[in-house]
Design a protein around this motif. Structure first.
Motif, PDB file in Angstrom:
ATOM      1  N   TYR A  56       6.549  -1.413  31.936  1.00 36.10           N
ATOM      2  CA  TYR A  56       7.963  -0.966  32.216  1.00 36.10           C
ATOM      3  C   TYR A  56       8.490  -0.539  30.943  1.00 36.10           C
ATOM      4  O   TYR A  56       9.458   0.033  30.661  1.00 36.10           O
ATOM      5  N   ALA A  57       8.058  -1.204  29.679  1.00 33.83           N
ATOM      6  CA  ALA A  57       8.902  -0.902  28.560  1.00 33.83           C
ATOM      7  C   ALA A  57       8.488   0.562  28.008  1.00 33.83           C
ATOM      8  O   ALA A  57       9.167   1.136  27.272  1.00 33.83           O
ATOM      9  N   ARG A  58       7.231   1.009  28.677  1.00 35.34           N
ATOM     10  CA  ARG A  58       6.937   2.323  28.169  1.00 35.34           C
ATOM     11  C   ARG A  58       7.730   3.503  29.083  1.00 35.34           C
ATOM     12  O   ARG A  58       7.744   4.681  28.641  1.00 35.34           O
ATOM     13  N   ILE A  59       8.307   3.139  30.325  1.00 33.49           N
ATOM     14  CA  ILE A  59       9.013   4.291  31.019  1.00 33.49           C
ATOM     15  C   ILE A  59      10.095   4.784  30.273  1.00 33.49           C
ATOM     16  O   ILE A  59      10.142   6.307  30.477  1.00 33.49           O
ATOM     17  N   SER A  62       8.159   7.375  27.857  1.00 32.22           N
ATOM     18  CA  SER A  62       6.818   8.101  28.240  1.00 32.22           C
ATOM     19  C   SER A  62       7.059   8.974  29.630  1.00 32.22           C
ATOM     20  O   SER A  62       7.745   8.544  30.598  1.00 32.22           O
ATOM     21  N   ASP A  63       6.464  10.141  29.761  1.00 25.93           N
ATOM     22  CA  ASP A  63       6.811  11.040  30.938  1.00 25.93           C
ATOM     23  C   ASP A  63       5.544  10.761  31.662  1.00 25.93           C
ATOM     24  O   ASP A  63       5.387  11.251  33.015  1.00 25.93           O
ATOM     25  N   LYS A  64       4.627   9.683  31.470  1.00 29.18           N
ATOM     26  CA  LYS A  64       3.557   9.478  32.507  1.00 29.18           C
ATOM     27  C   LYS A  64       3.801   8.790  33.741  1.00 29.18           C
ATOM     28  O   LYS A  64       5.012   7.828  33.795  1.00 29.18           O
ATOM     29  N   ASP A  65       3.298   9.053  34.652  1.00 34.29           N
ATOM     30  CA  ASP A  65       3.626   8.386  36.164  1.00 34.29           C
ATOM     31  C   ASP A  65       3.468   6.891  35.942  1.00 34.29           C
ATOM     32  O   ASP A  65       2.880   6.193  35.123  1.00 34.29           O
TER      33      ASP A  65
END
Length: 501
Positions: A56-59, A62-65
């Motif tokens: 969740y920290a990467r949301i 990052s544009d990854k799903d």
């Protein structure tokens, strides 16, 4: 004392894999090779809530799903942990730690310690109730009291209080003999518990996220009570076992400890020796939002439309008092005894000074969205005696036990060093009183009224809630229209909505 990690949140893909293995094994559809591969995946993929925090920290960057982010975090727990440490402690994004949630079984701690535990509002607690459960006689003997050589005296005192508790229970059951068995027993325990000591053993189930757990542990580590500090260490040990990357700053600031000590010294100026202070009323409205019915009404119009708040306020000022009242009623046309008031009703606060027993405080502290500021227990404030105890002719039994507790409290306090005098409170009873300040908005006060003015509410907290709501209603009738116990809500609602007919 014991603290056990009862559970924590995990990635659902872990759960699905375990379910798949169990289902196929139970149906005999998995061979040894498949079983070996599945178990290897589970062994290589440690189960921890840290992967959710890392994903969740990467949301935000990052544009990854999101499912792919979770899969990447699970692929390397070590990498996920390093990511957490960098983001939470390096970048200071502490909210990431809130995605990890823990369930804790906590037992063998005192009622006094539970008060410190439940002072943390952003966690969930369910504790054993002395109102419904017969006290078995268990209590803790604080290390502070053992260290001054009062262990035997304290033990004898607590055993004596439990003996009085049993006597009160029997006599109150006889007093309530006309009631059905379950109600008679409950009423007797509810009032007999006022003689139980604050050292009484209890247990509590806790749900808490990693960010709040870190704050809790840091707060506990600066407590003057050894029991509280030990609880903090055990919580840390349990949580770090499965999520070592999410909690780091657990040591208290020495500057905070110094400030608290200086404030205690400064407060002594207000307390000259032998200066008696009148106790006053149990509930006093110290401040109220006299203008906030106006602001709440304007906020309702503001939220419903597109005009500026200033224009909405001007429209409200042109209303008659009756029109403003009808607006507030109409805005709550959806409401029942379980629905909260609109958030617009949070504008402005009521502030109360309250003097109450330990039993009543145990319930008031449950309203964690309010601001609750407490003093230590103070025997000079006297004790709260249940009306049924007086009516049954048992008040002298309870008062004598309370007096013995006060005497022991004073002896222990004199023996303890200034830094740990707080431990003398273990000798006090549920009947002893303290002062508190509670600040809450109309929305929270209405919620408090539903629970604590209800016919099923315990008499002591109901008495305090009645006084609070009555004073708040006198000051701001429009804000408190819906404040009542759940049992009375249909009647109150029907009466208010008749005004719209």
């Amino acid at each position: 004392m014991h603290v056990n990690l009862a559970g924590f949140n995990i990635d659902t893909d872990h759960y699905n894999l375990v379910r798949q293995v169990i289902d196929e094994y139970s149906h005999g559809t998995i061979d040894s090779v498949q079983m070996s591969e599945a178990l290897k995946r589970l062994a290589e993929d440690p189960v921890t809530p840290e992967t959710l925090s890392a994903a969740y920290a990467r949301i935000s960057r990052s544009d990854k799903d999101i499912h792919e982010l979770r899969r990447n975090a699970r692929a390397s727990v070590n990498r996920a942990r390093k990511s957490n440490e960098q983001i939470i402690f390096g970048f200071g994004h502490s909210s990431v730690a809130e995605h990890a949630v823990f369930n804790l079984d906590i037992g063998g701690i005192s009622r006094l310690c539970i008060e410190e535990l439940e002072a943390h509002r952003l966690a969930s607690f369910t504790e054993s109730s002395q109102r419904y459960i017969r006290a078995s006689g268990g209590f803790i003997i604080p290390d502070e009291i053992l260290e001054i050589g009062y262990g035997d005296r304290f033990t004898d005192h607590c055993r004596d209080l439990f003996k009085v508790y049993r006597e009160l229970t029997e006599r109150l059951e006889a007093y309530h003999a006309a009631l059905p068995d379950e109600i008679r027993t409950g009423r007797a325990r509810e009032d007999a518990r006022y003689v139980l000591p604050l050292s009484c053993r209890s247990q509590v189930g806790v749900t808490i996220n990693a960010r709040v757990a870190e704050l809790l542990i840091r707060t506990f580590n600066r407590s003057p009570l050894q029991e509280v500090r030990l609880l903090g260490r055990q919580i840390l040990e349990e949580v770090r076992r499965v999520a070592p990357s999410l909690i780091r700053y657990t040591e208290p600031k020495t500057s905070r400890i110094k400030v608290e000590r200086e404030l205690k010294e400064a407060a002594l100026v207000l307390e000259p020796e032998n200066a008696a202070e009148p106790i006053g009323e149990d509930v006093t409205l110290l401040d109220s939002p006299n203008n906030c019915e106006r602001h709440a009404s304007a906020a309702i119009l503001f939220c419903a439309g597109q005009s500026s708040y200033e224009r909405a306020l001007s429209a409200v000022d042109r209303m008659t008092p009756k029109e403003r009242r009808l607006l507030l009623i109409r805005a709550h046309g959806y409401i029942d005894e379980h629905e909260p008031l609109r958030r617009e009703m949070e504008l402005g606060y009521f502030t109360f000074g309250i003097t109450l027993s330990s039993s009543a405080f145990a319930q008031l502290k449950r309203h964690r969205m309010a601001t609750l500021i407490k003093q230590d227990y103070n025997p000079t404030l006297g004790a709260t005696i249940p009306p049924a105890v007086e009516e049954a002719g048992c008040d002298n039994i309870l008062l004598e036990a309370v007096d013995r507790s006060t005497i022991l409290y004073n002896e222990i306090e004199d023996k303890l060093s200034p830094a740990v005098k707080l431990a003398a409170q273990y000798a006090l009873t549920n009947a002893h009183r303290r002062r508190a300040i509670l600040q809450a908005n109309a929305r929270e006060l209405t919620h408090l009224a539903r629970l604590r003015e209800d016919a099923d509410a315990q008499w002591d907290i109901r008495r305090i809630a009645n006084a609070m709501i009555a004073q708040a209603r006198d000051a701001c009738p429009g804000l408190m229209m819906f404040a009542c116990g759940k049992d009375r809500f249909p009647e109150v609602r029907a009466e208010l909505f008749r005004d719209l007919e």
